[in-house]
Design a protein around this motif. Structure first.
Motif, PDB file in Angstrom:
ATOM      1  N   GLY A   1      12.692  43.550   3.148  1.00  0.00           N
ATOM      2  CA  GLY A   1      12.581  44.105   1.804  1.00  0.00           C
ATOM      3  C   GLY A   1      13.197  43.241   0.727  1.00  0.00           C
ATOM      4  N   GLY A   2      13.136  41.927   0.890  1.00  0.00           N
ATOM      5  CA  GLY A   2      13.697  41.002  -0.097  1.00  0.00           C
ATOM      6  C   GLY A   2      15.140  40.636   0.188  1.00  0.00           C
ATOM      7  N   GLU A   3      15.836  41.439   1.036  1.00  0.00           N
ATOM      8  CA  GLU A   3      17.218  41.115   1.382  1.00  0.00           C
ATOM      9  C   GLU A   3      17.231  40.072   2.489  1.00  0.00           C
ATOM     10  OE1 GLU A   3      20.849  43.889   1.960  1.00  0.00           O
ATOM     11  OE2 GLU A   3      20.051  43.522   3.972  1.00  0.00           O
ATOM     12  N   ALA A   4      17.969  39.030   2.288  1.00  0.00           N
ATOM     13  CA  ALA A   4      18.070  37.952   3.275  1.00  0.00           C
ATOM     14  C   ALA A   4      19.440  38.004   3.941  1.00  0.00           C
ATOM     15  CB  ALA A   4      17.868  36.605   2.590  1.00  0.00           C
ATOM     16  N   ARG A   5      19.432  37.802   5.260  1.00  0.00           N
ATOM     17  CA  ARG A   5      20.677  37.737   6.037  1.00  0.00           C
ATOM     18  C   ARG A   5      20.679  36.448   6.850  1.00  0.00           C
ATOM     19  NH1 ARG A   5      23.961  42.167   6.573  1.00  0.00           N
ATOM     20  NH2 ARG A   5      23.134  44.053   5.628  1.00  0.00           N
ATOM     21  N   LEU A   6      21.819  35.797   6.855  1.00  0.00           N
ATOM     22  CA  LEU A   6      21.985  34.536   7.558  1.00  0.00           C
ATOM     23  C   LEU A   6      21.861  34.738   9.072  1.00  0.00           C
ATOM     24  CD1 LEU A   6      22.720  31.576   6.840  1.00  0.00           C
ATOM     25  CD2 LEU A   6      25.106  32.190   7.257  1.00  0.00           C
ATOM     26  N   THR A   7      21.102  33.871   9.722  1.00  0.00           N
ATOM     27  CA  THR A   7      20.974  33.908  11.184  1.00  0.00           C
ATOM     28  C   THR A   7      22.081  33.057  11.818  1.00  0.00           C
ATOM     29  OG1 THR A   7      19.575  31.953  11.262  1.00  0.00           O
ATOM     30  CG2 THR A   7      18.455  34.103  11.039  1.00  0.00           C
ATOM     31  N   VAL A   8      22.164  33.095  13.142  1.00  0.00           N
ATOM     32  CA  VAL A   8      23.128  32.252  13.864  1.00  0.00           C
ATOM     33  C   VAL A   8      22.834  30.777  13.573  1.00  0.00           C
ATOM     34  CG1 VAL A   8      23.894  31.514  16.161  1.00  0.00           C
ATOM     35  CG2 VAL A   8      23.577  33.947  15.675  1.00  0.00           C
ATOM     36  N   ASP A   9      21.547  30.383  13.642  1.00  0.00           N
ATOM     37  CA  ASP A   9      21.192  28.989  13.353  1.00  0.00           C
ATOM     38  C   ASP A   9      21.512  28.612  11.913  1.00  0.00           C
ATOM     39  OD1 ASP A   9      20.318  28.489  15.942  1.00  0.00           O
ATOM     40  OD2 ASP A   9      18.226  28.913  15.477  1.00  0.00           O
ATOM     41  N   GLY A  10      21.312  29.553  10.998  1.00  0.00           N
ATOM     42  CA  GLY A  10      21.663  29.297   9.600  1.00  0.00           C
ATOM     43  C   GLY A  10      23.161  29.112   9.425  1.00  0.00           C
ATOM     44  N   ALA A  11      23.941  29.920  10.130  1.00  0.00           N
ATOM     45  CA  ALA A  11      25.400  29.789  10.056  1.00  0.00           C
ATOM     46  C   ALA A  11      25.848  28.430  10.584  1.00  0.00           C
ATOM     47  CB  ALA A  11      26.068  30.924  10.831  1.00  0.00           C
ATOM     48  N   VAL A  12      25.224  27.984  11.662  1.00  0.00           N
ATOM     49  CA  VAL A  12      25.547  26.658  12.210  1.00  0.00           C
ATOM     50  C   VAL A  12      25.168  25.582  11.206  1.00  0.00           C
ATOM     51  CG1 VAL A  12      24.931  24.987  14.015  1.00  0.00           C
ATOM     52  CG2 VAL A  12      25.411  27.380  14.620  1.00  0.00           C
TER      53      VAL A  12
ATOM     54  N   GLY B   1      29.427  26.949   9.742  1.00  0.00           N
ATOM     55  CA  GLY B   1      30.278  28.109   9.987  1.00  0.00           C
ATOM     56  C   GLY B   1      30.983  28.633   8.752  1.00  0.00           C
ATOM     57  N   PHE B   2      30.620  28.096   7.596  1.00  0.00           N
ATOM     58  CA  PHE B   2      31.242  28.527   6.331  1.00  0.00           C
ATOM     59  C   PHE B   2      31.002  30.007   6.087  1.00  0.00           C
ATOM     60  CE2 PHE B   2      31.635  28.498   1.638  1.00  0.00           C
ATOM     61  CZ  PHE B   2      32.817  27.790   1.509  1.00  0.00           C
ATOM     62  N   TYR B   3      29.823  30.487   6.448  1.00  0.00           N
ATOM     63  CA  TYR B   3      29.467  31.907   6.390  1.00  0.00           C
ATOM     64  C   TYR B   3      29.054  32.334   7.793  1.00  0.00           C
ATOM     65  CZ  TYR B   3      29.100  31.290   1.316  1.00  0.00           C
ATOM     66  OH  TYR B   3      29.359  31.015   0.004  1.00  0.00           O
ATOM     67  N   PRO B   4      29.490  33.509   8.264  1.00  0.00           N
ATOM     68  CA  PRO B   4      29.086  33.959   9.605  1.00  0.00           C
ATOM     69  C   PRO B   4      27.659  34.499   9.617  1.00  0.00           C
ATOM     70  CG  PRO B   4      30.528  35.594   8.584  1.00  0.00           C
ATOM     71  CD  PRO B   4      30.471  34.407   7.636  1.00  0.00           C
ATOM     72  N   ALA B   5      27.061  34.505  10.801  1.00  0.00           N
ATOM     73  CA  ALA B   5      25.740  35.118  10.973  1.00  0.00           C
ATOM     74  C   ALA B   5      25.809  36.563  10.519  1.00  0.00           C
ATOM     75  CB  ALA B   5      25.318  35.034  12.435  1.00  0.00           C
ATOM     76  N   GLY B   6      24.749  37.022   9.884  1.00  0.00           N
ATOM     77  CA  GLY B   6      24.700  38.383   9.371  1.00  0.00           C
ATOM     78  C   GLY B   6      25.127  38.511   7.920  1.00  0.00           C
ATOM     79  N   THR B   7      25.680  37.448   7.355  1.00  0.00           N
ATOM     80  CA  THR B   7      26.088  37.472   5.944  1.00  0.00           C
ATOM     81  C   THR B   7      24.869  37.754   5.072  1.00  0.00           C
ATOM     82  OG1 THR B   7      27.905  35.906   6.292  1.00  0.00           O
ATOM     83  CG2 THR B   7      27.029  36.070   4.048  1.00  0.00           C
ATOM     84  N   VAL B   8      25.028  38.691   4.139  1.00  0.00           N
ATOM     85  CA  VAL B   8      23.952  38.975   3.187  1.00  0.00           C
ATOM     86  C   VAL B   8      23.890  37.838   2.183  1.00  0.00           C
ATOM     87  CG1 VAL B   8      23.108  40.548   1.399  1.00  0.00           C
ATOM     88  CG2 VAL B   8      24.164  41.470   3.486  1.00  0.00           C
ATOM     89  N   LEU B   9      22.714  37.269   2.047  1.00  0.00           N
ATOM     90  CA  LEU B   9      22.479  36.182   1.101  1.00  0.00           C
ATOM     91  C   LEU B   9      21.865  36.753  -0.172  1.00  0.00           C
ATOM     92  CD1 LEU B   9      20.961  33.724   3.719  1.00  0.00           C
ATOM     93  CD2 LEU B   9      23.306  33.715   2.831  1.00  0.00           C
ATOM     94  N   ASP B  10      21.639  35.894  -1.140  1.00  0.00           N
ATOM     95  CA  ASP B  10      20.990  36.340  -2.370  1.00  0.00           C
ATOM     96  C   ASP B  10      19.562  36.794  -2.064  1.00  0.00           C
ATOM     97  OD1 ASP B  10      23.321  35.586  -3.591  1.00  0.00           O
ATOM     98  OD2 ASP B  10      22.449  33.936  -4.731  1.00  0.00           O
ATOM     99  N   PRO B  11      19.036  37.718  -2.871  1.00  0.00           N
ATOM    100  CA  PRO B  11      17.669  38.190  -2.648  1.00  0.00           C
ATOM    101  C   PRO B  11      16.646  37.063  -2.776  1.00  0.00           C
ATOM    102  CG  PRO B  11      18.813  39.570  -4.251  1.00  0.00           C
ATOM    103  CD  PRO B  11      19.679  38.390  -3.997  1.00  0.00           C
ATOM    104  N   VAL B  12      15.597  37.166  -1.973  1.00  0.00           N
ATOM    105  CA  VAL B  12      14.476  36.231  -2.022  1.00  0.00           C
ATOM    106  C   VAL B  12      13.392  36.855  -2.887  1.00  0.00           C
ATOM    107  CG1 VAL B  12      12.696  35.081  -0.657  1.00  0.00           C
ATOM    108  CG2 VAL B  12      15.016  35.341   0.270  1.00  0.00           C
ATOM    109  N   ARG B  13      12.945  36.104  -3.898  1.00  0.00           N
ATOM    110  CA  ARG B  13      11.895  36.632  -4.796  1.00  0.00           C
ATOM    111  C   ARG B  13      10.761  35.615  -4.859  1.00  0.00           C
ATOM    112  NH1 ARG B  13      13.691  37.675 -10.265  1.00  0.00           N
ATOM    113  NH2 ARG B  13      14.908  35.779 -10.128  1.00  0.00           N
ATOM    114  N   PHE B  14       9.603  36.110  -5.233  1.00  0.00           N
ATOM    115  CA  PHE B  14       8.418  35.256  -5.349  1.00  0.00           C
ATOM    116  C   PHE B  14       7.829  35.368  -6.736  1.00  0.00           C
ATOM    117  CE2 PHE B  14       8.947  36.630  -0.991  1.00  0.00           C
ATOM    118  CZ  PHE B  14       9.004  35.410  -0.352  1.00  0.00           C
ATOM    119  N   GLU B  15       7.340  34.249  -7.220  1.00  0.00           N
ATOM    120  CA  GLU B  15       6.669  34.216  -8.512  1.00  0.00           C
ATOM    121  C   GLU B  15       5.194  33.938  -8.275  1.00  0.00           C
ATOM    122  OE1 GLU B  15       8.623  31.114 -10.696  1.00  0.00           O
ATOM    123  OE2 GLU B  15      10.260  32.424 -11.285  1.00  0.00           O
ATOM    124  N   GLU B  16       4.369  34.566  -9.076  1.00  0.00           N
ATOM    125  CA  GLU B  16       2.917  34.335  -8.999  1.00  0.00           C
ATOM    126  C   GLU B  16       2.511  33.263  -9.963  1.00  0.00           C
ATOM    127  OE1 GLU B  16       0.929  35.620  -6.703  1.00  0.00           O
ATOM    128  OE2 GLU B  16       2.645  36.680  -5.904  1.00  0.00           O
TER     129      GLU B  16
END
Length: 124
Positions: A94-105, A109-124
């Protein structure tokens, strides 16, 4: 979709700036405040082009996030890192992004897996 608009993580922008680092875009991406605008890649559906680089501490922190792609019918976002290796960086719900384990790596390791990231939006 004409572009993906994503700040990645506002606190990351703040951290880099407070440590006298830099946030640089290239290959068509551009900054708009604390958001990166990645233009659509004509080579593929759900693919975007451009990169953002976060550099701090005299280069000791040097993260490049490039060429976002939507995966799994829009439920995940993959990125290419400094060496061009593509990883599933975040899950999207639903537009909410959460960091994965691979993203954390990828972010050292600055942010742990599961960290809520900024919303992802799209422009037309």
């Amino acid at each position: 979709m004409a572009a993906l608009r994503w700040g990645i993580k506002k606190s990351l922008h703040e951290y880099v700036r407070s440590s006298e680092g830099s946030i640089e875009t290239s290959d068509g991406a551009r900054l708009d405040g604390d958001e990166v605008i990645f233009p659509a890649d004509d080579a593929g559906e759900d693919a975007f082009t451009g990169s953002v680089r976060f550099v701090a501490h005299g280069g000791m922190m040097d993260w490049r996030l490039a060429s976002p792609h939507l995966e799994g019918r829009g439920t995940a976002l993959s990125l290419a890192g400094r060496r061009g290796t593509r990883v599933e960086f975040a899950t999207i719900d639903g537009g909410e992004a959460r960091l994965t384990v691979d993203g954390a790596v990828m972010l050292g390791g600055f942010y742990p897996a599961g960290t809520v990231l900024d919303p992802v939006r799209f422009e037309e």
